[in-house]
Design a protein around this motif. Structure first.
Motif, PDB file in Angstrom:
ATOM      1  N   GLY A  14       0.811  -1.207   0.000  1.00 40.04           N
ATOM      2  CA  GLY A  14       0.000   0.000   0.000  1.00 40.04           C
ATOM      3  C   GLY A  14       0.845   1.258   0.000  1.00 40.04           C
ATOM      4  O   GLY A  14       0.592   2.205  -0.753  1.00 40.04           O
ATOM      5  N   ARG A  18       1.212   4.129  -3.262  1.00 41.65           N
ATOM      6  CA  ARG A  18       0.674   5.482  -3.064  1.00 41.65           C
ATOM      7  C   ARG A  18       1.523   6.489  -3.833  1.00 41.65           C
ATOM      8  O   ARG A  18       2.735   6.497  -3.727  1.00 41.65           O
ATOM      9  CB  ARG A  18       0.651   5.834  -1.573  1.00 41.65           C
ATOM     10  CG  ARG A  18      -0.424   5.076  -0.791  1.00 41.65           C
ATOM     11  CD  ARG A  18      -0.481   5.512   0.651  1.00 41.65           C
ATOM     12  NE  ARG A  18      -0.797   6.943   0.755  1.00 41.65           N
ATOM     13  CZ  ARG A  18      -1.050   7.547   1.912  1.00 41.65           C
ATOM     14  NH1 ARG A  18      -1.023   6.860   3.045  1.00 41.65           N
ATOM     15  NH2 ARG A  18      -1.323   8.831   1.939  1.00 41.65           N
ATOM     16  N   ARG A  19       0.848   7.300  -4.618  1.00 40.80           N
ATOM     17  CA  ARG A  19       1.542   8.315  -5.417  1.00 40.80           C
ATOM     18  C   ARG A  19       0.785   9.638  -5.278  1.00 40.80           C
ATOM     19  O   ARG A  19      -0.361   9.754  -5.706  1.00 40.80           O
ATOM     20  CB  ARG A  19       1.574   7.923  -6.904  1.00 40.80           C
ATOM     21  CG  ARG A  19       2.281   6.597  -7.197  1.00 40.80           C
ATOM     22  CD  ARG A  19       3.796   6.715  -7.086  1.00 40.80           C
ATOM     23  NE  ARG A  19       4.468   5.555  -7.631  1.00 40.80           N
ATOM     24  CZ  ARG A  19       4.675   4.426  -6.954  1.00 40.80           C
ATOM     25  NH1 ARG A  19       4.263   4.338  -5.703  1.00 40.80           N
ATOM     26  NH2 ARG A  19       5.299   3.406  -7.521  1.00 40.80           N
ATOM     27  N   ASN A  21      -0.729  13.201  -3.188  1.00 39.11           N
ATOM     28  CA  ASN A  21      -1.611  13.504  -2.059  1.00 39.11           C
ATOM     29  C   ASN A  21      -3.069  13.404  -2.496  1.00 39.11           C
ATOM     30  O   ASN A  21      -3.740  14.393  -2.791  1.00 39.11           O
ATOM     31  CB  ASN A  21      -1.309  14.907  -1.513  1.00 39.11           C
ATOM     32  CG  ASN A  21      -2.093  15.194  -0.247  1.00 39.11           C
ATOM     33  OD1 ASN A  21      -2.515  14.270   0.454  1.00 39.11           O
ATOM     34  ND2 ASN A  21      -2.302  16.473   0.030  1.00 39.11           N
ATOM     35  N   ARG A  23      -6.688  10.221  -2.654  1.00 42.50           N
ATOM     36  CA  ARG A  23      -7.159   8.905  -2.253  1.00 42.50           C
ATOM     37  C   ARG A  23      -6.610   7.855  -3.209  1.00 42.50           C
ATOM     38  O   ARG A  23      -6.517   8.092  -4.430  1.00 42.50           O
ATOM     39  CB  ARG A  23      -8.686   8.848  -2.271  1.00 42.50           C
ATOM     40  CG  ARG A  23      -9.384   9.834  -1.351  1.00 42.50           C
ATOM     41  CD  ARG A  23      -9.018   9.639   0.114  1.00 42.50           C
ATOM     42  NE  ARG A  23      -9.387   8.317   0.626  1.00 42.50           N
ATOM     43  CZ  ARG A  23      -9.166   7.933   1.887  1.00 42.50           C
ATOM     44  NH1 ARG A  23      -8.548   8.756   2.744  1.00 42.50           N
ATOM     45  NH2 ARG A  23      -9.529   6.746   2.300  1.00 42.50           N
ATOM     46  N   HIS A  24      -6.232   6.721  -2.696  1.00 42.29           N
ATOM     47  CA  HIS A  24      -5.679   5.649  -3.508  1.00 42.29           C
ATOM     48  C   HIS A  24      -6.531   4.391  -3.343  1.00 42.29           C
ATOM     49  O   HIS A  24      -7.118   4.160  -2.278  1.00 42.29           O
ATOM     50  CB  HIS A  24      -4.235   5.348  -3.094  1.00 42.29           C
ATOM     51  CG  HIS A  24      -3.302   6.482  -3.366  1.00 42.29           C
ATOM     52  ND1 HIS A  24      -3.218   7.592  -2.549  1.00 42.29           N
ATOM     53  CD2 HIS A  24      -2.408   6.682  -4.370  1.00 42.29           C
ATOM     54  CE1 HIS A  24      -2.316   8.420  -3.036  1.00 42.29           C
ATOM     55  NE2 HIS A  24      -1.808   7.889  -4.138  1.00 42.29           N
ATOM     56  N   MET A  52      -4.956   3.149   1.953  1.00 43.91           N
ATOM     57  CA  MET A  52      -5.550   2.856   0.649  1.00 43.91           C
ATOM     58  C   MET A  52      -6.973   2.357   0.808  1.00 43.91           C
ATOM     59  O   MET A  52      -7.268   1.535   1.695  1.00 43.91           O
ATOM     60  CB  MET A  52      -4.726   1.817  -0.109  1.00 43.91           C
ATOM     61  CG  MET A  52      -3.375   2.318  -0.577  1.00 43.91           C
ATOM     62  SD  MET A  52      -2.587   1.191  -1.764  1.00 43.91           S
ATOM     63  CE  MET A  52      -3.472   1.578  -3.273  1.00 43.91           C
ATOM     64  N   ASP A  75      -4.924   2.058  -8.285  1.00 39.51           N
ATOM     65  CA  ASP A  75      -3.472   2.190  -8.163  1.00 39.51           C
ATOM     66  C   ASP A  75      -2.772   0.842  -8.160  1.00 39.51           C
ATOM     67  O   ASP A  75      -1.570   0.762  -8.418  1.00 39.51           O
ATOM     68  CB  ASP A  75      -3.125   2.957  -6.888  1.00 39.51           C
ATOM     69  CG  ASP A  75      -3.690   4.362  -6.911  1.00 39.51           C
ATOM     70  OD1 ASP A  75      -3.071   5.238  -7.536  1.00 39.51           O
ATOM     71  OD2 ASP A  75      -4.763   4.581  -6.326  1.00 39.51           O
TER      72      ASP A  75
END
Length: 443
Positions: A14, A18-19, A21, A23-24, A52, A75
Protein backbone atom coordinates in the motif's frame (compact mmCIF):
# COMPACT_ATOMS: atom_id res chain seq x y z
CA UNK A 1 1.80 -17.71 3.65
CA UNK A 2 0.13 -16.63 6.88
CA UNK A 3 -2.36 -13.96 7.90
CA UNK A 4 0.51 -12.02 9.44
CA UNK A 5 2.38 -12.10 6.13
CA UNK A 6 -0.75 -10.94 4.31
CA UNK A 7 -1.18 -8.00 6.65
CA UNK A 8 2.45 -6.91 6.39
CA UNK A 9 2.45 -7.35 2.63
CA UNK A 10 -0.70 -5.26 2.25
CA UNK A 11 0.73 -2.49 4.36
CA UNK A 12 4.10 -2.41 2.57
CA UNK A 13 2.52 -2.68 -0.90
CA UNK A 14 0.00 0.00 0.00
CA UNK A 15 2.77 2.44 0.86
CA UNK A 16 4.63 1.45 -2.32
CA UNK A 17 1.68 2.16 -4.61
CA UNK A 18 0.67 5.48 -3.06
CA UNK A 19 1.54 8.32 -5.42
CA UNK A 20 0.77 11.92 -4.54
CA UNK A 21 -1.61 13.50 -2.06
CA UNK A 22 -4.97 11.92 -2.99
CA UNK A 23 -7.16 8.90 -2.25
CA UNK A 24 -5.68 5.65 -3.51
CA UNK A 25 -7.47 2.40 -4.40
CA UNK A 26 -6.56 -1.27 -4.69
CA UNK A 27 -8.76 -3.97 -6.27
CA UNK A 28 -8.59 -7.35 -4.52
CA UNK A 29 -9.89 -10.60 -6.02
CA UNK A 30 -9.40 -14.24 -5.10
CA UNK A 31 -10.03 -17.80 -6.19
CA UNK A 32 -12.07 -20.32 -4.19
CA UNK A 33 -9.53 -21.58 -1.64
CA UNK A 34 -10.69 -21.60 1.95
CA UNK A 35 -7.55 -19.72 2.97
CA UNK A 36 -8.58 -16.90 0.65
CA UNK A 37 -10.93 -15.56 3.32
CA UNK A 38 -8.06 -15.33 5.80
CA UNK A 39 -5.67 -13.65 3.39
CA UNK A 40 -8.31 -11.30 2.00
CA UNK A 41 -9.05 -9.93 5.48
CA UNK A 42 -5.35 -9.68 6.28
CA UNK A 43 -4.59 -7.77 3.08
CA UNK A 44 -7.53 -5.43 3.69
CA UNK A 45 -6.15 -4.61 7.13
CA UNK A 46 -2.72 -3.92 5.68
CA UNK A 47 -3.87 -1.77 2.77
CA UNK A 48 -6.28 0.30 4.86
CA UNK A 49 -3.55 0.79 7.49
CA UNK A 50 -1.45 2.25 4.65
CA UNK A 51 -4.27 4.64 3.77
CA UNK A 52 -5.55 2.86 0.65
CA UNK A 53 -9.22 2.28 -0.13
CA UNK A 54 -10.06 -1.32 -1.01
CA UNK A 55 -12.50 -2.70 -3.60
CA UNK A 56 -13.37 -6.39 -3.12
CA UNK A 57 -14.64 -8.45 -6.05
CA UNK A 58 -14.92 -11.95 -4.57
CA UNK A 59 -13.91 -14.94 -6.71
CA UNK A 60 -12.85 -13.86 -10.21
CA UNK A 61 -10.24 -15.02 -12.74
CA UNK A 62 -6.78 -13.49 -12.38
CA UNK A 63 -7.01 -11.69 -15.75
CA UNK A 64 -10.27 -10.07 -14.61
CA UNK A 65 -8.38 -8.39 -11.77
CA UNK A 66 -5.80 -7.05 -14.20
CA UNK A 67 -8.60 -5.73 -16.41
CA UNK A 68 -10.55 -4.15 -13.53
CA UNK A 69 -7.42 -2.51 -12.08
CA UNK A 70 -6.88 -0.63 -15.31
CA UNK A 71 -10.58 -0.08 -16.08
CA UNK A 72 -11.33 1.40 -12.63
CA UNK A 73 -8.15 3.52 -12.63
CA UNK A 74 -7.03 1.79 -9.44
CA UNK A 75 -3.47 2.19 -8.16
CA UNK A 76 -2.94 -1.54 -7.83
CA UNK A 77 -4.62 -4.92 -8.14
CA UNK A 78 -4.18 -8.05 -6.07
CA UNK A 79 -5.18 -11.62 -6.86
CA UNK A 80 -5.14 -14.12 -4.00
CA UNK A 81 -4.41 -17.45 -5.65
CA UNK A 82 -1.92 -20.27 -5.91
CA UNK A 83 -3.06 -20.87 -9.49
CA UNK A 84 -2.80 -24.57 -10.40
CA UNK A 85 -1.51 -25.68 -6.97
CA UNK A 86 -3.64 -27.64 -4.45
CA UNK A 87 -5.90 -25.91 -1.93
CA UNK A 88 -3.31 -26.14 0.84
CA UNK A 89 -1.14 -23.61 -1.00
CA UNK A 90 -1.92 -19.96 -1.56
CA UNK A 91 -0.20 -16.95 -3.06
CA UNK A 92 -0.52 -13.27 -3.86
CA UNK A 93 -0.17 -11.76 -7.34
CA UNK A 94 0.17 -8.00 -7.86
CA UNK A 95 -0.85 -5.82 -10.78
CA UNK A 96 0.28 -2.25 -11.32
CA UNK A 97 -2.11 0.55 -12.32
CA UNK A 98 -1.62 -0.35 -15.99
CA UNK A 99 -3.03 -3.85 -15.39
CA UNK A 100 0.33 -5.57 -15.92
CA UNK A 101 2.18 -7.72 -13.40
CA UNK A 102 4.97 -5.99 -11.51
CA UNK A 103 8.54 -5.66 -12.68
CA UNK A 104 11.41 -7.23 -10.76
CA UNK A 105 12.29 -3.74 -9.50
CA UNK A 106 8.84 -3.21 -7.97
CA UNK A 107 8.81 -6.69 -6.45
CA UNK A 108 12.24 -6.23 -4.91
CA UNK A 109 11.18 -2.88 -3.43
CA UNK A 110 8.16 -4.51 -1.78
CA UNK A 111 10.26 -7.42 -0.51
CA UNK A 112 12.77 -4.97 0.98
CA UNK A 113 9.91 -3.22 2.77
CA UNK A 114 8.96 -6.48 4.51
CA UNK A 115 12.25 -6.41 6.38
CA UNK A 116 11.48 -3.15 8.20
CA UNK A 117 8.56 -1.85 10.22
CA UNK A 118 6.19 -0.05 7.87
CA UNK A 119 4.52 3.06 9.31
CA UNK A 120 0.75 3.28 9.71
CA UNK A 121 -1.16 6.35 8.56
CA UNK A 122 -2.94 8.67 10.99
CA UNK A 123 -6.38 7.38 12.14
CA UNK A 124 -8.29 9.88 10.00
CA UNK A 125 -6.44 8.65 6.88
CA UNK A 126 -7.23 4.93 7.25
CA UNK A 127 -8.68 3.50 4.03
CA UNK A 128 -12.27 2.44 3.45
CA UNK A 129 -13.55 -0.87 2.08
CA UNK A 130 -16.41 -1.77 -0.24
CA UNK A 131 -17.51 -4.86 -2.13
CA UNK A 132 -18.62 -4.16 -5.69
CA UNK A 133 -21.49 -5.79 -7.54
CA UNK A 134 -21.28 -6.47 -11.23
CA UNK A 135 -17.58 -7.35 -11.49
CA UNK A 136 -18.48 -10.74 -12.97
CA UNK A 137 -20.71 -9.13 -15.60
CA UNK A 138 -18.02 -6.61 -16.51
CA UNK A 139 -15.48 -9.34 -17.10
CA UNK A 140 -17.84 -11.51 -19.14
CA UNK A 141 -18.67 -8.61 -21.45
CA UNK A 142 -14.98 -7.73 -21.73
CA UNK A 143 -14.12 -11.30 -22.74
CA UNK A 144 -17.02 -11.56 -25.21
CA UNK A 145 -15.79 -8.46 -27.02
CA UNK A 146 -12.56 -10.33 -27.88
CA UNK A 147 -14.58 -12.82 -29.97
CA UNK A 148 -15.25 -11.87 -33.62
CA UNK A 149 -18.58 -10.04 -33.80
CA UNK A 150 -19.73 -11.99 -36.83
CA UNK A 151 -19.28 -15.36 -35.11
CA UNK A 152 -21.49 -17.43 -32.82
CA UNK A 153 -21.10 -20.81 -31.15
CA UNK A 154 -24.61 -21.92 -32.08
CA UNK A 155 -24.82 -25.67 -32.65
CA UNK A 156 -21.60 -26.47 -30.78
CA UNK A 157 -21.55 -28.66 -27.70
CA UNK A 158 -18.71 -27.56 -25.40
CA UNK A 159 -17.44 -29.02 -22.13
CA UNK A 160 -16.26 -26.28 -19.75
CA UNK A 161 -14.12 -27.25 -16.75
CA UNK A 162 -13.48 -24.41 -14.27
CA UNK A 163 -11.31 -26.54 -11.92
CA UNK A 164 -13.66 -25.67 -9.02
CA UNK A 165 -11.88 -22.36 -9.11
CA UNK A 166 -12.13 -18.67 -9.82
CA UNK A 167 -14.01 -19.02 -13.13
CA UNK A 168 -16.90 -21.11 -11.79
CA UNK A 169 -19.25 -18.10 -12.17
CA UNK A 170 -17.93 -16.86 -15.50
CA UNK A 171 -16.66 -19.64 -17.76
CA UNK A 172 -19.76 -21.66 -18.63
CA UNK A 173 -21.97 -18.56 -18.67
CA UNK A 174 -19.65 -16.85 -21.16
CA UNK A 175 -19.62 -19.81 -23.55
CA UNK A 176 -23.39 -20.29 -23.20
CA UNK A 177 -24.12 -16.63 -23.93
CA UNK A 178 -22.18 -16.99 -27.19
CA UNK A 179 -24.59 -19.73 -28.26
CA UNK A 180 -23.06 -23.08 -27.30
CA UNK A 181 -24.65 -25.93 -25.39
CA UNK A 182 -22.49 -26.31 -22.27
CA UNK A 183 -21.61 -29.37 -20.22
CA UNK A 184 -20.17 -28.26 -16.88
CA UNK A 185 -17.25 -29.84 -15.02
CA UNK A 186 -15.51 -28.48 -11.92
CA UNK A 187 -18.19 -25.89 -11.11
CA UNK A 188 -18.86 -26.76 -7.46
CA UNK A 189 -16.10 -25.26 -5.29
CA UNK A 190 -16.14 -26.07 -1.57
CA UNK A 191 -12.90 -24.37 -0.53
CA UNK A 192 -10.71 -27.46 -0.71
CA UNK A 193 -11.45 -29.09 -4.08
CA UNK A 194 -9.82 -26.49 -6.35
CA UNK A 195 -7.74 -28.24 -9.06
CA UNK A 196 -8.63 -31.59 -7.47
CA UNK A 197 -9.04 -34.12 -10.26
CA UNK A 198 -10.17 -31.43 -12.69
CA UNK A 199 -8.97 -28.40 -14.63
CA UNK A 200 -6.04 -27.94 -16.98
CA UNK A 201 -3.59 -29.81 -14.73
CA UNK A 202 -5.91 -32.83 -14.49
CA UNK A 203 -7.83 -32.75 -17.78
CA UNK A 204 -8.94 -36.39 -17.67
CA UNK A 205 -12.39 -35.42 -16.29
CA UNK A 206 -12.96 -32.95 -19.14
CA UNK A 207 -11.68 -35.49 -21.68
CA UNK A 208 -14.12 -38.09 -20.40
CA UNK A 209 -16.98 -35.57 -20.46
CA UNK A 210 -16.20 -34.72 -24.10
CA UNK A 211 -16.27 -38.38 -25.09
CA UNK A 212 -19.34 -39.27 -23.00
CA UNK A 213 -21.40 -36.36 -24.32
CA UNK A 214 -20.21 -36.36 -27.91
CA UNK A 215 -18.99 -32.77 -27.46
CA UNK A 216 -17.27 -30.80 -30.17
CA UNK A 217 -14.68 -29.35 -27.83
CA UNK A 218 -13.57 -29.05 -24.21
CA UNK A 219 -12.13 -26.06 -22.35
CA UNK A 220 -10.13 -26.86 -19.19
CA UNK A 221 -9.00 -23.91 -17.06
CA UNK A 222 -6.77 -23.88 -13.99
CA UNK A 223 -7.75 -22.64 -10.54
CA UNK A 224 -7.41 -18.93 -11.33
CA UNK A 225 -8.31 -19.26 -15.03
CA UNK A 226 -5.15 -17.72 -16.46
CA UNK A 227 -4.25 -21.05 -18.09
CA UNK A 228 -6.17 -23.20 -20.55
CA UNK A 229 -5.83 -26.55 -22.21
CA UNK A 230 -8.44 -27.61 -24.73
CA UNK A 231 -9.76 -31.04 -25.66
CA UNK A 232 -10.66 -32.07 -29.21
CA UNK A 233 -13.78 -34.05 -30.15
CA UNK A 234 -11.89 -37.35 -29.77
CA UNK A 235 -10.99 -36.57 -26.16
CA UNK A 236 -7.31 -35.67 -26.75
CA UNK A 237 -5.66 -32.71 -24.98
CA UNK A 238 -4.49 -29.67 -26.94
CA UNK A 239 -1.75 -27.95 -24.93
CA UNK A 240 -0.53 -24.37 -24.95
CA UNK A 241 2.07 -24.96 -27.67
CA UNK A 242 -0.56 -26.25 -30.11
CA UNK A 243 -2.95 -23.41 -29.25
CA UNK A 244 -0.25 -20.78 -29.71
CA UNK A 245 0.66 -22.27 -33.09
CA UNK A 246 -2.96 -22.20 -34.26
CA UNK A 247 -3.60 -18.65 -33.04
CA UNK A 248 -0.30 -17.29 -34.39
CA UNK A 249 -0.74 -18.89 -37.82
CA UNK A 250 -4.28 -17.53 -38.11
CA UNK A 251 -3.10 -14.08 -37.06
CA UNK A 252 -0.31 -14.13 -39.65
CA UNK A 253 -2.67 -15.16 -42.44
CA UNK A 254 -4.94 -12.26 -41.48
CA UNK A 255 -2.01 -9.82 -41.29
CA UNK A 256 -2.38 -9.38 -37.53
CA UNK A 257 0.73 -11.11 -36.13
CA UNK A 258 3.13 -8.34 -35.20
CA UNK A 259 6.57 -8.83 -36.74
CA UNK A 260 5.51 -12.38 -37.76
CA UNK A 261 6.82 -13.60 -34.41
CA UNK A 262 5.56 -15.64 -31.46
CA UNK A 263 7.06 -15.36 -27.96
CA UNK A 264 7.34 -18.53 -25.85
CA UNK A 265 9.52 -19.85 -23.03
CA UNK A 266 12.41 -22.27 -22.97
CA UNK A 267 9.91 -25.04 -22.06
CA UNK A 268 8.03 -24.93 -25.37
CA UNK A 269 8.54 -27.94 -27.60
CA UNK A 270 11.17 -27.83 -30.32
CA UNK A 271 8.45 -29.15 -32.62
CA UNK A 272 6.67 -25.83 -32.22
CA UNK A 273 9.79 -23.93 -33.25
CA UNK A 274 10.30 -26.06 -36.35
CA UNK A 275 6.64 -25.84 -37.35
CA UNK A 276 6.58 -22.06 -37.01
CA UNK A 277 9.76 -21.73 -39.08
CA UNK A 278 8.18 -23.84 -41.83
CA UNK A 279 5.27 -21.38 -41.86
CA UNK A 280 7.31 -18.17 -41.90
CA UNK A 281 6.91 -17.35 -38.21
CA UNK A 282 9.80 -16.58 -35.88
CA UNK A 283 10.04 -17.74 -32.27
CA UNK A 284 11.59 -15.73 -29.44
CA UNK A 285 12.19 -17.67 -26.22
CA UNK A 286 12.22 -16.27 -22.68
CA UNK A 287 12.81 -17.62 -19.20
CA UNK A 288 9.90 -19.50 -17.64
CA UNK A 289 7.02 -17.36 -16.39
CA UNK A 290 4.25 -15.54 -18.23
CA UNK A 291 5.51 -12.29 -16.74
CA UNK A 292 8.76 -12.62 -18.71
CA UNK A 293 6.84 -13.43 -21.87
CA UNK A 294 4.81 -10.24 -21.39
CA UNK A 295 7.93 -8.16 -20.73
CA UNK A 296 9.50 -9.35 -23.99
CA UNK A 297 6.28 -8.75 -25.90
CA UNK A 298 6.00 -5.20 -24.58
CA UNK A 299 9.65 -4.40 -25.18
CA UNK A 300 9.58 -5.45 -28.85
CA UNK A 301 5.98 -4.93 -29.92
CA UNK A 302 4.92 -8.59 -30.24
CA UNK A 303 1.25 -9.40 -29.67
CA UNK A 304 1.05 -13.21 -29.30
CA UNK A 305 2.94 -15.22 -26.71
CA UNK A 306 2.63 -17.75 -23.94
CA UNK A 307 3.67 -20.99 -22.35
CA UNK A 308 3.22 -24.67 -23.06
CA UNK A 309 1.36 -24.89 -19.75
CA UNK A 310 -1.49 -22.85 -21.23
CA UNK A 311 -0.67 -19.28 -20.20
CA UNK A 312 -1.44 -17.50 -23.47
CA UNK A 313 -1.04 -13.73 -23.74
CA UNK A 314 -2.85 -11.90 -26.51
CA UNK A 315 -1.87 -8.29 -25.98
CA UNK A 316 -4.44 -6.98 -28.46
CA UNK A 317 -6.99 -8.02 -25.82
CA UNK A 318 -5.36 -8.53 -22.41
CA UNK A 319 -2.41 -7.60 -20.20
CA UNK A 320 -1.82 -11.10 -18.84
CA UNK A 321 -2.60 -14.75 -19.51
CA UNK A 322 -6.35 -15.30 -19.92
CA UNK A 323 -7.61 -18.84 -20.37
CA UNK A 324 -11.08 -17.89 -21.56
CA UNK A 325 -9.97 -15.28 -24.09
CA UNK A 326 -7.35 -17.69 -25.45
CA UNK A 327 -10.04 -20.37 -25.78
CA UNK A 328 -12.28 -17.95 -27.67
CA UNK A 329 -9.50 -17.16 -30.15
CA UNK A 330 -8.89 -20.88 -30.68
CA UNK A 331 -12.62 -21.40 -31.23
CA UNK A 332 -12.53 -18.64 -33.85
CA UNK A 333 -9.68 -20.44 -35.63
CA UNK A 334 -11.70 -23.66 -35.65
CA UNK A 335 -14.88 -21.98 -36.93
CA UNK A 336 -13.06 -20.14 -39.71
CA UNK A 337 -11.42 -23.37 -40.86
CA UNK A 338 -14.69 -25.31 -40.95
CA UNK A 339 -12.80 -28.30 -39.55
CA UNK A 340 -13.11 -30.14 -36.21
CA UNK A 341 -10.76 -29.32 -33.35
CA UNK A 342 -8.69 -32.46 -33.97
CA UNK A 343 -7.68 -31.01 -37.36
CA UNK A 344 -7.85 -27.25 -36.79
CA UNK A 345 -6.00 -27.04 -33.46
CA UNK A 346 -3.42 -29.85 -33.63
CA UNK A 347 -0.76 -28.14 -35.75
CA UNK A 348 2.43 -30.18 -35.34
CA UNK A 349 3.85 -33.44 -34.04
CA UNK A 350 5.71 -32.62 -30.81
CA UNK A 351 9.15 -33.96 -30.06
CA UNK A 352 9.12 -36.28 -27.03
CA UNK A 353 9.53 -34.47 -23.71
CA UNK A 354 9.93 -36.04 -20.28
CA UNK A 355 9.17 -34.03 -17.14
CA UNK A 356 10.15 -34.66 -13.52
CA UNK A 357 9.32 -32.64 -10.40
CA UNK A 358 12.04 -33.38 -7.86
CA UNK A 359 11.48 -32.67 -4.17
CA UNK A 360 14.76 -32.18 -2.36
CA UNK A 361 15.77 -31.84 1.27
CA UNK A 362 15.55 -28.31 2.75
CA UNK A 363 18.95 -26.67 2.58
CA UNK A 364 20.41 -29.11 0.05
CA UNK A 365 20.53 -26.59 -2.83
CA UNK A 366 21.47 -29.32 -5.33
CA UNK A 367 21.89 -26.98 -8.30
CA UNK A 368 24.88 -25.48 -6.48
CA UNK A 369 26.55 -28.90 -6.17
CA UNK A 370 29.30 -29.61 -8.70
CA UNK A 371 28.40 -33.32 -8.79
CA UNK A 372 24.85 -32.47 -9.89
CA UNK A 373 26.07 -29.96 -12.44
CA UNK A 374 28.44 -32.55 -13.88
CA UNK A 375 25.64 -35.10 -14.29
CA UNK A 376 23.61 -32.51 -16.19
CA UNK A 377 26.59 -31.56 -18.39
CA UNK A 378 27.32 -35.20 -19.19
CA UNK A 379 23.77 -35.83 -20.38
CA UNK A 380 23.70 -32.58 -22.37
CA UNK A 381 26.83 -33.79 -24.15
CA UNK A 382 25.18 -37.15 -24.76
CA UNK A 383 22.13 -35.54 -26.39
CA UNK A 384 24.19 -33.05 -28.38
CA UNK A 385 22.24 -31.31 -31.13
CA UNK A 386 19.48 -33.94 -31.05
CA UNK A 387 17.90 -32.73 -27.81
CA UNK A 388 18.14 -30.52 -24.75
CA UNK A 389 17.81 -30.49 -20.96
CA UNK A 390 16.18 -27.75 -18.88
CA UNK A 391 16.60 -27.84 -15.09
CA UNK A 392 15.09 -25.06 -12.96
CA UNK A 393 13.57 -24.39 -9.54
CA UNK A 394 9.79 -24.06 -9.64
CA UNK A 395 8.41 -20.58 -9.09
CA UNK A 396 5.29 -21.90 -7.34
CA UNK A 397 6.22 -25.14 -5.54
CA UNK A 398 9.16 -26.41 -3.43
CA UNK A 399 10.46 -28.61 -6.24
CA UNK A 400 13.06 -28.55 -8.99
CA UNK A 401 11.69 -29.23 -12.45
CA UNK A 402 13.63 -31.34 -14.94
CA UNK A 403 12.72 -31.46 -18.63
CA UNK A 404 14.53 -33.67 -21.14
CA UNK A 405 13.66 -33.39 -24.83
CA UNK A 406 14.89 -35.48 -27.73
CA UNK A 407 14.15 -38.23 -30.21
CA UNK A 408 14.24 -41.31 -27.93
CA UNK A 409 11.66 -41.25 -25.11
CA UNK A 410 13.14 -44.24 -23.29
CA UNK A 411 16.54 -42.55 -23.18
CA UNK A 412 14.95 -39.30 -22.01
CA UNK A 413 13.24 -41.16 -19.15
CA UNK A 414 16.61 -42.55 -18.05
CA UNK A 415 18.28 -39.14 -18.27
CA UNK A 416 15.56 -37.42 -16.24
CA UNK A 417 15.72 -40.16 -13.60
CA UNK A 418 19.51 -39.92 -13.39
CA UNK A 419 19.40 -36.14 -12.86
CA UNK A 420 16.67 -36.54 -10.26
CA UNK A 421 18.69 -39.17 -8.39
CA UNK A 422 21.76 -36.94 -8.40
CA UNK A 423 19.76 -34.08 -6.88
CA UNK A 424 18.09 -36.14 -4.15
CA UNK A 425 21.50 -37.56 -3.21
CA UNK A 426 23.09 -34.10 -2.87
CA UNK A 427 24.38 -33.41 0.67
CA UNK A 428 22.43 -30.98 2.84
CA UNK A 429 24.26 -27.70 3.38
CA UNK A 430 23.57 -25.62 6.49
CA UNK A 431 21.38 -22.53 6.09
CA UNK A 432 23.37 -19.36 6.72
CA UNK A 433 22.32 -15.90 7.78
CA UNK A 434 22.70 -14.69 4.21
CA UNK A 435 19.97 -17.04 2.96
CA UNK A 436 17.16 -15.17 1.22
CA UNK A 437 14.17 -15.19 3.56
CA UNK A 438 11.43 -14.06 1.21
CA UNK A 439 10.40 -15.81 -1.98
CA UNK A 440 9.40 -13.88 -5.07
CA UNK A 441 5.91 -12.51 -4.74
CA UNK A 442 4.74 -13.90 -8.07
CA UNK A 443 5.97 -16.33 -10.66
Amino acid sequence: MTAEMGLRLGQVAGLHFRRGNRRHTVVIGKDTRLSGYMLENALVAGFTAAGMDVVLTGPLPTPAIGMLTRSMRADAGVMISASHNPHSDNGIKFFGPDGFKLSDTDEEAIEAGLRVNAPMVEPAEIGRVKRIDGATDRYIEFAKHSFPREMRLDGLKVVVDAANGAAHRTASRLIWELGADVIEVGMSPNGININEGCGSTAPEAACEAVRANGADLGIALDGDADRVHMIDETGHVIDGDQLMAAIAEEARVRGKLNRDTLVATIMSNIGLERHLADNGIGLVRTRVGDRYVVETMRAHGYNVGGEQSGHIILSDHTTTGDGLIAALQALAVMLRSGRPASEALHRFVPMPQVMRNIRVAPGSRPLEQETVRQVIRDHETELGATGRIVVRPSGTEPVIRVMAEGEDRDRLEAIADAIGEAMTSAPVRPVTSSTTLFAKLSA
